[in-house]
Design an enzyme around this catalytic site. Structure first.
Site, short mmCIF file in Angstrom:
data_model
loop_
_atom_site.label_atom_id
_atom_site.label_comp_id
_atom_site.label_asym_id
_atom_site.label_seq_id
_atom_site.Cartn_x
_atom_site.Cartn_y
_atom_site.Cartn_z
N SER A 41 46.24 39.21 34.35
CA SER A 41 45.24 39.30 33.38
C SER A 41 45.40 40.23 32.03
O SER A 41 45.03 39.81 31.01
CB SER A 41 43.99 39.40 34.06
OG SER A 41 43.75 38.24 34.94
N LYS A 61 34.01 37.82 44.60
CA LYS A 61 33.78 36.71 43.65
C LYS A 61 32.21 36.40 44.34
O LYS A 61 31.52 35.71 43.48
CB LYS A 61 34.87 35.74 43.84
CG LYS A 61 35.88 35.57 42.93
CD LYS A 61 36.76 34.38 43.05
CE LYS A 61 37.99 34.59 42.04
NZ LYS A 61 38.75 33.34 41.79
N ASP A 84 37.00 29.54 36.69
CA ASP A 84 38.11 29.22 37.06
C ASP A 84 38.13 27.72 37.07
O ASP A 84 39.34 27.06 36.62
CB ASP A 84 38.10 29.58 38.75
CG ASP A 84 38.37 31.07 38.89
OD1 ASP A 84 39.14 31.45 37.98
OD2 ASP A 84 38.23 31.44 39.98
N TYR A 130 50.65 29.52 41.23
CA TYR A 130 51.85 29.89 40.05
C TYR A 130 52.96 30.64 40.33
O TYR A 130 53.78 31.06 39.69
CB TYR A 130 50.94 30.28 38.74
CG TYR A 130 50.36 31.82 38.89
CD1 TYR A 130 51.10 32.82 38.59
CD2 TYR A 130 48.89 31.62 39.29
CE1 TYR A 130 50.28 34.15 38.90
CE2 TYR A 130 48.39 32.88 39.50
CZ TYR A 130 48.90 34.17 39.16
OH TYR A 130 48.22 35.16 39.12
#
Length: 300
Positions: A23, A72, A108, A239
């Site tokens: 990030s 979250k 997201d 990823y």
């Protein structure tokens, strides 16, 4: 080197762990491109400290925060307000500073949607297979329903988890059993029953399990080539590695396959836009993507 002064705005990421996050590459690259006096840093928040982290960040005039696992869901209780989509999903990953507290968003899934659009993948009218029934799969199922997918097959090892998500999403969409025609209905299935999915058409498959992550990089949720013959496009939320076993199996049967790095990129861009009231041009987004690939050693 960027000048840090009394006017520098601070954004960051809270989670545990955060040490390997990409990030900062996204946000600090965007800030440099825009000439914005902003710095983004990761904050490792220990167990039981999420509330203090959110309240402390607000007291320190932090402009905005991203939130990653395991916080979250937990942070929602400490926010002034939660966006409708994030409330429906039951998880936030972005906190935006407002008067009196932070507002929570979930970027997201809209990041996933932008990533799909960038690759020419559509959801409206599409028949979709989702692998998994965890938090990511739940959010993907909501996204597919919001974007009017024609039908959603939700496959998981534990059927009860898939059933709970199906009930939630079908209830939200008003397309449960009472809807009659089943249009857009989420159908929960045991993972091993994938052969029951009709083979007279091709599907978009979204891989939302942790299978394929280290140390399971040589594994896929389903290994049978027969399953991959049903797929025209596979999208893996993973990823790292950039070429998963799932992707290889999709491509081996003639389908297109993508990893989740662009999802990470666009969820970050949406958060950046929310914090700064700006809109990032597509050419700038792709430049940041190239920077991310370089940082990760991805050549494709």
């Amino acid at each position: 080197m960027q000048k840090i002064d009394g006017h520098t705005r601070l954004c960051g990421l809270i989670g545990n762990p955060v040490e390997h996050t990409m990030s900062p590459v996204i946000h600090n690259t965007l800030a440099a491109m825009e000439g914005r006096n902003l710095v983004y840093v990761p904050f490792h928040v220990g167990t039981g400290q999420a509330r203090k982290a959110v309240e402390g960040a607000y007291a320190l005039n932090v402009l905005g925060l991203n939130v990653t696992v395991p916080y979250k869901e937990e942070v929602i209780a400490y926010l002034k307000e939660t966006d409708a989509m994030a409330k429906q999903i039951g998880a936030v990953n972005t906190l935006v500073r407002t008067q009196g507290g932070y507002k929570g968003y979930n970027t997201d899934m809209m990041g996933l949607y932008r990533a799909m659009c960038a690759e020419g993948i559509k959801l409206e009218g599409e028949e979709v297979i989702i692998l998994g029934a965890g938090g990511a799969a739940r959010a993907v199922a909501f996204l597919c329903a919001w974007k009017k997918a024609a039908r959603i097959y939700l496959l998981n090892r534990t059927l009860e988890k898939a059933k709970r998500i199906a009930e939630e999403v079908n209830g939200m969409a008003g397309r449960g059993a009472a809807a009659g025609n089943g249009a857009g209905k989420v159908e929960p299935m045991p993972l091993e029953d994938y052969r029951e999915i009709p083979s007279d058409r091709k599907y978009l498959a979204i891989q939302a399990t942790s299978v394929g992550l280290y140390p399971k990089t040589k594994e896929a949720p389903i290994e049978d080539k027969e399953f991959y013959q049903k797929i025209h496009t596979g999208f893996d939320l993973i990823y790292r590695p950039s070429q998963t076993r799932f992707m290889s199996l999709v491509r081996g049967q003639g389908g297109r396959a993508f990893h989740g790095l662009k999802m990470l990129l666009y969820q970050g861009i949406i958060a950046y836009e929310l914090w700064n009231g700006t809109e990032i041009p597509q050419e700038d987004a792709l430049e940041v993507y190239e920077t991310m690939k370089t940082e990760m050693g991805i050549e494709e």
